[in-house]
Structure formats: C-alpha cells, structure tokens
Design an enzyme around this catalytic site. Sequence first.
Site, PDB file in Angstrom:
ATOM      1  N   PRO A 115       0.832  -1.211   0.000  1.00 54.66           N
ATOM      2  CA  PRO A 115       0.000   0.000   0.000  1.00 54.66           C
ATOM      3  C   PRO A 115       0.859   1.250   0.000  1.00 54.66           C
ATOM      4  O   PRO A 115       1.816   1.365   0.767  1.00 54.66           O
ATOM      5  CB  PRO A 115      -0.796  -0.128   1.302  1.00 54.66           C
ATOM      6  N   CYS A 116       0.505   2.187  -0.867  1.00 54.80           N
ATOM      7  CA  CYS A 116       1.380   3.332  -1.098  1.00 54.80           C
ATOM      8  C   CYS A 116       1.040   4.546  -0.233  1.00 54.80           C
ATOM      9  O   CYS A 116       1.816   5.494  -0.178  1.00 54.80           O
ATOM     10  CB  CYS A 116       1.322   3.736  -2.577  1.00 54.80           C
TER      11      CYS A 116
END
Length: 408
Positions: A115-116
């Site tokens: 997840p960024c």
Amino acid sequence: MNYIDLFAGAGGLSEGFIKAGFTPVAHVESDKAACYTLKTRLAYHYLCKTRKLKIYNSYLKGDINREQLYSYIPSHLFDAVINTPISADNNKSIFEKIDLLKGDNGIDLIIGGPPCQAYSNIGRAALKHKTSDPRKKLYVEYGKFLTRYKPKVFVFENVPGLKSSDNGMHYKDIKDYFRNVGYIVEDKLLNAFDFGVIQDRKRLIIIGWREDLDFSYPKFKTICNTFRTSDLFIDLPPLKPGESQRTNTYKTNTTPFLSKTKIRCKKDIVLTQHITRPHNDKDLAIYKLAVEQYGKGILIKNNTIPDSLRTQNNTTDFLDRFKVVGDIPHTMIAHIAKDGHHFIYNSENQTRSISVREAARIQSFPDNYYFEGELEYGNRTAAFRQIGNAVPPLMAEKIAKTIKKNLL
C-alpha cells in the site's frame, strides 16, 4: 511464464501481465471486496477462453447472481485468490497455498507493491507523527517471497513519494534489502500517460533481477499520447448525481481510441457501473463554480470559495480540495471512495463527480472489468477504492511485454 501478484488489489497490474501472456499462479490480497473482483475477473478470462462469454454478460446484466456465475467456473481456479494479509504471522500459510498451486513449477516473476498511502505526500501529511507506520516495512515481507521462490525478475510499484519519505530512509532500505537477498535493483519514475493511459500518473517502478541473469532495466518504448479525456467519455450517456442503475446503454458506437486500447470491445453489449454518488446542494454549487472557473483557466481554491458555499473552514491546507478533471486527468487516488470533490466532471450540463466507470476508464480498465463489493453486485465505495489504488492495466501490459521480450 508464471507469476505471483502480491498486494494484488483489484488486479490492474495482473491484468496487464495476463494480456502480455503471463500466467498467474496466485493473487495475494487482504481486501475481501477486491478478492471478489479478482475472482470475477478470473471467471471472465476462463469464459472468454472457453467461448462462453454469454454467461459473463448474463452476470453483468443481472440475469444471474455472483454465486451462479462462479458455479460455471472450475472451483480450483479460485484457489489462486488468497484473501490473507501479507505479514510475518500469515506468510507461512500463504507459502503453503502457493506451493500447492505451483506444484513442481518454478516462479518466473513476482509483481506488486505494498500500500502506497504511507509513502505518498498526502499520506505523510496525514501521518506526519507516524513515521513508524507498519505499512512502510511491508517490503520486508515482500522480500521473504523473493527469498523463498527466487523468481527471475520482480516488479515493485509505488508512489514517487517513496524516494523522499522519511528523508529517503525507506527508499534506501528497500533497495539495500532487495540487493541483500540476491537481486540487482534499479528504478525509474514512469508516467502512465507515456504508455497510452489518459492520465498524468507518475509511479516509481523498481525492477530487480537475479544476479545470475543477463538482464538490465528495460528500455520501455513510450508514445506521444495525443488523446484526451473527451476520447474516454464520448460514448457514455449523461448522468445525474446519484444515478445508480445496474446497467446503461452506450450513447454512441465505439471510437478508434476505445477500440485500439480495448477499453471497449465489440463484444461489450452492456455498460455497467456507470453510476455516480449523490451530492448536497452546496457541493453542487461549488462544482458548478469550479467548472465555470476552469473554463476561464482558473483553478478553484478552497480559500476563494464564497463563504456562503464553503464547507471547510480550513483555508490554509488542502486548498485544491475541489478539482475538475481536465483534458488530461490528474492522478487517480483512493480518496475518491470518500468523496468526489477531487474529480469533478468537466461539464456545465452534468454537475456531478465522475462515475465509477469513468474513473475505471481513466485508469484504462476495460468496460468488461467488474468491481465487486463484499455483498452481491458490489457497491460504489468499494469500487472507487479499488480503482483509486490500482495500477493502470494498459501501462502494466506494456511493461510486461517488454520484460517478457527481454527474458526470452
């Protein structure tokens, strides 16, 4: 050549690799709704291969439900979707499932990125006191898959902010860590727009390859992209805020761009998820003002909205809270699941935020890609979240084709 997709989301990256001729062994994803989306997409590919797309189209039209659709698919195919969070506690069980799926075959590639949000500029503003956010260390778990399966190549996608997050500490640690597990690592900042996607979307693409391979960071052929948002939306019927029909009818025949990119195929007989959220009167007034100002070349800011309309008292931070989708859409983000203020439809005749299908097209997902929810037939919020987090399939496909060519 086969691959594992880690942190798979709705499967945008995987879709590109499938279209490039790779075979998925497993998709690992923690979000239940996204896993249903992955299963539905596997159902599509199976029914396409077996020339039974009528069944899939029956599902899109609502003639059969999800359980009935899945009943036409060999159940073992769905074993490839592993709905488990990647973590030190869960990896052993994930490995066991992947080992069964791959059998005696090796793994050629591992793709995916954690997840960024924890690395993004927006994320850092929200998490400025949480430099120890555990999501920032998920690359360590990614590396454990590299150590176990020793793929020839891996593709690690993330936001540009990864390079500067916490003064570049995580960027350096990630590259050092992957090198320590036996991979040569390089990265480049690539823009999806240069790969034919109608969106200004820059992403950091880290590629690693085993030290024993004669390989190098691919030279991707980019294009001069002359298409614009109007080319994406021209065939879609108008919507009112809150319209939420199961299916719609296309307004016009397909266009050269939509056909070339296969966003809309000849076999697509029904338009789904062209739905948009409702808005209150104040938001609609702001949207109308934003579109009028945009037409004059002025970008609306929160501190320039009249006091009688402004819904946020903060006039110093997040000034671009309201944003019109221009000729080249700005970066699609998962926040669109919370509200549509950052993605206002650019028309004085349709005062609203963009629809789920419009968001999917901006990300280059084909119209036959159906975004599921945990419950039957999905929901708007889950669909927006999955789309905002995705890798554009069109960009992924071109990356995959180049890697494949260089490996063969």
